[in-house]
Motif scaffolding. Structure first.
Motif, short mmCIF file in Angstrom:
data_model
loop_
_atom_site.label_atom_id
_atom_site.label_comp_id
_atom_site.label_asym_id
_atom_site.label_seq_id
_atom_site.Cartn_x
_atom_site.Cartn_y
_atom_site.Cartn_z
N TRP A 65 0.86 -1.19 0.00
CA TRP A 65 0.00 0.00 0.00
C TRP A 65 0.89 1.24 0.00
O TRP A 65 1.92 1.30 0.70
CB TRP A 65 -0.89 -0.04 1.24
CG TRP A 65 -1.94 1.03 1.31
CD1 TRP A 65 -2.71 1.49 0.30
CD2 TRP A 65 -2.35 1.71 2.50
NE1 TRP A 65 -3.59 2.43 0.76
CE2 TRP A 65 -3.39 2.60 2.11
CE3 TRP A 65 -1.96 1.67 3.83
CZ2 TRP A 65 -4.03 3.44 3.02
CZ3 TRP A 65 -2.59 2.50 4.73
CH2 TRP A 65 -3.61 3.37 4.34
N TYR A 66 0.50 2.24 -0.77
CA TYR A 66 1.36 3.40 -1.02
C TYR A 66 1.90 4.06 0.25
O TYR A 66 3.11 4.35 0.33
CB TYR A 66 0.61 4.42 -1.90
CG TYR A 66 1.39 5.68 -2.15
CD1 TYR A 66 2.46 5.68 -3.05
CD2 TYR A 66 1.08 6.86 -1.48
CE1 TYR A 66 3.19 6.85 -3.28
CE2 TYR A 66 1.80 8.01 -1.70
CZ TYR A 66 2.85 8.00 -2.61
OH TYR A 66 3.58 9.14 -2.82
N PRO A 67 1.09 4.34 1.28
CA PRO A 67 1.64 4.99 2.48
C PRO A 67 2.74 4.18 3.16
O PRO A 67 3.67 4.76 3.74
CB PRO A 67 0.42 5.15 3.39
CG PRO A 67 -0.74 5.18 2.46
CD PRO A 67 -0.38 4.21 1.37
N SER A 112 -7.54 4.02 -2.09
CA SER A 112 -7.14 5.26 -1.42
C SER A 112 -7.07 6.45 -2.35
O SER A 112 -7.40 7.57 -1.98
CB SER A 112 -5.79 5.05 -0.74
OG SER A 112 -5.84 3.96 0.14
N ASN A 113 -6.60 6.21 -3.59
CA ASN A 113 -6.50 7.28 -4.60
C ASN A 113 -5.67 8.47 -4.13
O ASN A 113 -6.05 9.63 -4.28
CB ASN A 113 -7.90 7.75 -5.02
CG ASN A 113 -8.68 6.66 -5.74
OD1 ASN A 113 -8.14 6.00 -6.62
ND2 ASN A 113 -9.93 6.48 -5.37
N PHE A 114 -4.51 8.18 -3.54
CA PHE A 114 -3.59 9.25 -3.16
C PHE A 114 -3.05 9.95 -4.40
O PHE A 114 -2.72 9.30 -5.40
CB PHE A 114 -2.43 8.69 -2.33
CG PHE A 114 -2.84 8.19 -0.99
CD1 PHE A 114 -3.11 9.06 0.05
CD2 PHE A 114 -2.96 6.83 -0.75
CE1 PHE A 114 -3.49 8.59 1.30
CE2 PHE A 114 -3.33 6.34 0.48
CZ PHE A 114 -3.60 7.23 1.52
N LYS A 115 -2.91 11.26 -4.34
CA LYS A 115 -2.46 12.06 -5.48
C LYS A 115 -1.11 11.58 -6.00
O LYS A 115 -0.93 11.36 -7.20
CB LYS A 115 -2.38 13.53 -5.06
CG LYS A 115 -1.78 14.45 -6.12
CD LYS A 115 -1.67 15.87 -5.59
CE LYS A 115 -0.98 16.78 -6.60
NZ LYS A 115 -0.84 18.17 -6.08
N TYR A 116 -0.14 11.41 -5.10
CA TYR A 116 1.20 11.07 -5.54
C TYR A 116 1.31 9.62 -6.00
O TYR A 116 2.15 9.29 -6.82
CB TYR A 116 2.21 11.39 -4.44
CG TYR A 116 2.28 12.87 -4.16
CD1 TYR A 116 2.82 13.74 -5.10
CD2 TYR A 116 1.79 13.40 -2.98
CE1 TYR A 116 2.86 15.11 -4.87
CE2 TYR A 116 1.83 14.76 -2.73
CZ TYR A 116 2.36 15.61 -3.68
OH TYR A 116 2.40 16.96 -3.45
N TYR A 117 0.45 8.77 -5.48
CA TYR A 117 0.41 7.40 -6.00
C TYR A 117 0.00 7.43 -7.47
O TYR A 117 0.59 6.71 -8.30
CB TYR A 117 -0.58 6.54 -5.20
CG TYR A 117 -1.19 5.46 -6.07
CD1 TYR A 117 -0.46 4.34 -6.43
CD2 TYR A 117 -2.48 5.62 -6.59
CE1 TYR A 117 -1.00 3.39 -7.29
CE2 TYR A 117 -3.02 4.67 -7.43
CZ TYR A 117 -2.28 3.56 -7.79
OH TYR A 117 -2.80 2.64 -8.64
N LYS A 118 -1.00 8.23 -7.82
CA LYS A 118 -1.47 8.30 -9.20
C LYS A 118 -0.35 8.74 -10.13
O LYS A 118 -0.18 8.21 -11.24
CB LYS A 118 -2.66 9.25 -9.31
CG LYS A 118 -3.93 8.75 -8.63
CD LYS A 118 -5.07 9.74 -8.85
CE LYS A 118 -6.35 9.25 -8.24
NZ LYS A 118 -7.47 10.20 -8.44
#
Length: 218
Positions: free
Chosen positions: A133-135, A187-193
């Motif tokens: 997971w990105y975080p 989650s759709n985190f900005k930086y993940y995208k």
């Protein structure tokens, strides 16, 4: 540290989640289910409401098991093993592990035990936290930290950590056929995208804190 000490810090809400996001994976014709780690029976109650099925649960926390007995048909206040006498001769259409396998010292043994508890077309449905997971990856790469928390992907009571790939491998190595492996609670985190775009959309698994695995015994 024993079981009770490990879980004594948990917030009450930890045991109350109904897990509505699991419902789309449940077989429509389900008649009887086993919820391993059923907590207070909220998910089991949801199964009964949506499918009218019989629900059994296994829950080691005594207080939660007592509450669950008000919501589902049968509750076994114990750790899940292959030798629970209450399960002798029982067969289930679905066995659920909602964020449970990662808490077990030997999840392979739990999956092997389920082979004798499933009906012919029965399935295991498991929600499992995703360490990619990105975080979590951001914490490792940017902050150089592997920090445990009271709940979530980095729950301090997790004994095992999984990626989508290793979840599938665990089931396959224990003789199951994986028929679905889908991310939930995106989650759709900005930086993940941005990262996923730069890497040609090859990192989509990082958007999900959990995956649901649906598997059957061939």
């Amino acid at each position: 540290m024993n079981y009770k000490e490990q879980y004594s810090h948990k917030d009450k809400m930890y045991y109350l989640h109904r897990r509505t996001e699991i419902i789309p994976f449940v077989p429509a014709a389900i008649k009887i289910a086993l919820d391993v780690g059923c907590a207070t029976g909220g998910f089991g109650a949801l199964l009964k409401e949506n499918f009218g099925c019989e629900v059994w649960g296994v829950e080691p926390d005594a207080g939660s098991a007592d509450e669950a007995s008000k919501n589902i048909d049968v509750v076994i206040n114990d750790l899940f093993t292959a030798n629970l006498p209450q399960l002798a001769g029982k067969k289930f259409d679905a066995i659920f592990f909602n964020d449970v396998l990662e808490h077990l010292q030997d999840p392979d043994k739990a999956l092997l035990a389920c082979k004798h508890l499933l009906n012919l077309n029965g399935v295991i449905i498991a929600s499992i936290p995703n360490i990619r997971w990105y975080p979590v990856i951001l914490s490792l790469l940017r902050y150089k930290d592997f920090k445990y928390e009271n709940a979530g992907v980095m729950d301090r009571t997790h004994l095992r950590f999984f990626t989508k790939k290793s979840m599938i491998r665990m089931f396959e190595e224990n003789g199951y056929k994986v028929i679905a492996a889908e991310g939930i609670n995106p989650s759709n985190f900005k930086y993940y995208k941005i990262l996923n775009f730069l890497l040609l959309n090859t990192q989509s698994d990082m958007n999900y804190p959990q995956f649901v695995i649906v598997a059957k015994h061939p």
